[in-house]
Design an enzyme around this catalytic site. Structure first.
Site, short mmCIF file in Angstrom:
data_model
loop_
_atom_site.label_atom_id
_atom_site.label_comp_id
_atom_site.label_asym_id
_atom_site.label_seq_id
_atom_site.Cartn_x
_atom_site.Cartn_y
_atom_site.Cartn_z
N HIS A 224 -47.89 23.24 -2.31
CA HIS A 224 -48.86 24.15 -1.68
C HIS A 224 -48.67 24.43 -0.05
O HIS A 224 -49.49 24.63 0.55
CB HIS A 224 -50.27 23.72 -1.89
N THR A 225 -47.24 24.26 0.52
CA THR A 225 -46.77 24.43 1.56
C THR A 225 -46.15 25.64 1.59
O THR A 225 -46.08 26.24 2.98
CB THR A 225 -46.05 23.19 2.26
N ASP A 226 -45.75 26.03 0.74
CA ASP A 226 -45.23 27.55 0.91
C ASP A 226 -46.08 28.76 1.33
O ASP A 226 -45.65 29.46 2.27
CB ASP A 226 -44.48 28.05 -0.44
N SER B 151 -37.12 40.15 -26.82
CA SER B 151 -37.26 38.70 -26.74
C SER B 151 -36.82 37.89 -27.97
O SER B 151 -37.41 38.27 -29.16
CB SER B 151 -38.66 38.37 -25.91
N GLY C 244 -45.75 27.97 -18.73
CA GLY C 244 -47.01 27.54 -18.32
C GLY C 244 -47.03 25.96 -17.99
O GLY C 244 -48.07 25.25 -17.75
N ASP D 131 -40.93 29.61 -5.71
CA ASP D 131 -40.38 29.62 -7.03
C ASP D 131 -39.24 30.90 -7.22
O ASP D 131 -38.24 30.60 -7.65
CB ASP D 131 -41.59 30.00 -8.15
C1 GLA Z 1 -46.85 27.48 -7.78
C2 GLA Z 1 -46.64 28.77 -6.97
C3 GLA Z 1 -45.78 28.27 -5.70
C4 GLA Z 1 -46.25 27.28 -4.91
C5 GLA Z 1 -46.77 25.97 -5.70
C6 GLA Z 1 -47.32 24.88 -5.12
O1 GLA Z 1 -45.85 27.00 -8.37
O2 GLA Z 1 -46.22 29.69 -7.70
O3 GLA Z 1 -45.74 29.55 -4.91
O4 GLA Z 1 -47.60 27.37 -4.36
O5 GLA Z 1 -47.58 26.48 -6.99
O6 GLA Z 1 -46.57 24.37 -4.17
#
Ligand code: GLA
Length: 381
Positions: free
Chosen positions: A37-39, A70, A122, A172
Site C-alpha cells: 500500500h505504498t505504491d 481461454s 484472486g 503489479d
Molecule cells: C494490490 C494493488 C497494488 C498495491 C497492492 C498493495 O495488489 O493492485 O497496486 O496497491 O495491492 O501493496
C-alpha cells in the site's frame, strides 16, 4: 526446456486455426517481497515476477477484431477495436487494455489466439496485471511498436482503474512488465525508476496461499486509499511519500489514532523497503527477513489489512527452521503470505507450514516455492 503452458497454447492454437501461431507471449504474476500500500502513496515497493504466468499464442488479423480463446474460461474475449461498450468478466481486461492503449495514441490492429494461465485468480498474485501486460505485448507485436515497460504499465493501470473499475496502484503492472529472472525489482512509484536486485543466493521465496480471498472492488482497499489521502492532506503534501519519519514524529500527534496508525504504516514501510533494497543488495537474508517480519506487524496492527488466516500463516512460517522472515503480501484481507527461506530447508518448510495451517484452520493452503522470472516477453520454442 519448453514450458508446459507454451506447449498447451501452441497445440490449442494449431487445433483451432490449423497452423502454428505467429508468436507466443507471456507475462508473469508477481509476489511483493515488501512495500505494501505504498505504491499509490508515490512510495517504494520491492516485488518479484514469479514463474507463474499468462501465455497467449496469437496471429494478426487483417480486420479490427480481437478474438482470444481461454483454456480456463469457456467464453472467449471477442470484440471490435474502438468499441466503448463495457461488459463483464475476464475479457474486460483485454478490452480495457485496447481502450487504454488507444487513449495513448498507439496504432492497434486485430489479432486472434489462445491463452492459458497458471496464476491463481484472486489470490493476490496479480493475474489481472499479467493479462493486461500479455495483451499489451500482443498489441505491440501486431501493431509493430516497441513495448516500453513504464508506458505499458501506466496504460495497464489506467485500464484497471478506469475500465475495470479497480482503483489499484502501479506496482503489479510494472513488475509484470519489467521483471528479471533471479531478481526482485526496487521500484520508485513516483518516477517509475527501477533497480533490479538479485534474490539473495541460497534463499528461496515461498508463497503461501491461505485459501481466503479478497476483491479489489472491496471497500477495504479503497478505504485505505482514502485514509492515506487524508493523511497527506493533513501534512500538506500530495502523497505520504513526502512525509519522512522526522516530520511524522514532529507533527503526527495532531492526527487522531486511526489516521495516525494508517500514516505510520505507509511512512515506516517506505523506509523498510529502502532498507530491504540494501539488505538484498548485500545478500543479507537475515536482515531482509527481519524487515519482512516488521512489515507484517505494521500491516496487522497499524494498517489493519490482515485477516486471522494471514496472521496464522505468517506465525506458523516464522516458527519454522530456516525461515528468515514472513509477511502477508498484496492488497490484503485474504490471499497470500510470502516467506524468505533458507534454500535447503524450503521443501520441508513448505510441507510443515501446510500441515500446521491445515490443522489450525481446517483450510487447505497452496504453497509455491517460486523462482524470480522475466517480465512480459515473446517466447520462442
Ligand atoms: C494490490 C494493488 C497494488 C498495491 C497492492 C498493495 O495488489 O493492485 O497496486 O496497491 O495491492 O501493496
Amino acid at each position: 526446456m519448453i514450458h508446459p503452458l507454451f506447449q498447451r497454447v501452441q497445440n490449442e492454437f494449431f487445433q483451432r486455426f490449423g497452423q502454428a501461431p505467429a508468436a507466443i507471449v507471456r507475462a508473469p504474476g508477481r509476489v511483493n517481497l515488501i512495500g505494501e500500500h505504498t505504491d499509490y502513496n508515490d512510495g517504494f515497493v520491492l516485488p518479484m515476477a514469479i514463474d507463474r504466468a499468462l501465455w497467449i499464442a496469437l496471429r494478426p488479423r487483417d480486420d479490427w477484431r480481437v478474438l482470444v480463446h481461454s483454456l480456463e474460461f469457456s467464453r472467449p474475449a471477442d470484440f471490435e477495436l474502438g468499441e466503448t461498450q463495457r461488459g463483464k468478466g475476464w475479457p474486460e481486461y483485454l478490452r480495457g487494455m485496447a481502450w487504454s492503449l488507444g487513449q495513448d495514441g498507439y496504432s492497434l490492429a486485430g489479432f486472434e489466439g489462445v491463452m492459458s494461465s497458471d496464476i491463481p485468480v484472486g489470490a493476490g498474485l496479480s493475474s489481472s496485471a499479467a493479462l493486461e501486460m500479455a495483451t499489451a505485448k500482443a498489441f505491440s507485436l501486431v501493431g509493430g511498436w516497441p513495448f516500453e515497460p513504464g508506458k505499458m504499465a501506466k496504460a495497464g493501470q489506467r485500464a484497471e482503474n478506469q475500465w475495470v473499475g479497480a482503483n489499484t496502484g502501479i506496482m503489479d503492472q510494472m513488475i509484470s512488465a519489467s521483471g528479471r529472472a533471479g531478481h526482485a525489482l526496487l521500484l520508485d512509484c513516483r518516477d517509475l525508476s527501477t533497480q533490479h536486485i538479485p534474490v539473495p543466493a541460497g534463499t528461496a521465496v515461498v508463497i503461501m496461499d491461505t485459501a481466503t480471498r479478497h476483491s479489489h472492488t472491496d471497500s477495504g482497499y479503497n478505504e485505505r486509499r482514502g485514509q492515506c489521502e487524508a493523511g497527506a492532506r493533513f501534512f500538506g503534501v500530495s502523497h505520504l511519500r513526502d512525509v519522512d519519519l522526522q516530520i511524522f514524529q514532529a507533527r503526527g500527534h495532531g492526527l487522531a489514532d486511526l489516521p495516525y496508525r494508517r500514516a505510520r504504516h505507509v511512512i515506516t514501510e517506505d523506509q523498510r523497503v529502502l532498507e530491504a533494497g540494501l539488505a538484498m543488495t548485500n545478500g543479507d537474508a537475515p536482515q531482509m527477513g527481519r524487515l519482512m517480519n516488521e512489515s507484517h506487524i505494521s500491516m496487522r496492527d497499524d494498517f489493519e489489512i490482515t485477516n486471522d488466516e494471514l496472521n496464522i500463516m505468517v506465525r506458523l512460517a516464522q516458527a519454522q527452521p530456516g525461515c528468515y522472515g514472513a509477511r502477508m503480501t498484496g492488497g490484503g484481507f485474504g490471499g497470500c503470505a510470502v516467506a524468505l527461506v533458507d534454500q535447503p530447508a524450503a521443501e520441508e518448510f513448505s510441507m510443515a507450514v501446510a500441515r500446521a495451517y491445515e490443522d489450525e484452520t481446517s483450510l487447505v493452503p497452496s504453497i509455491y516455492i517460486c523462482q524470480a522470472s522475466n517480465g512480459a516477453e515473446v517466447v520462442s520454442g
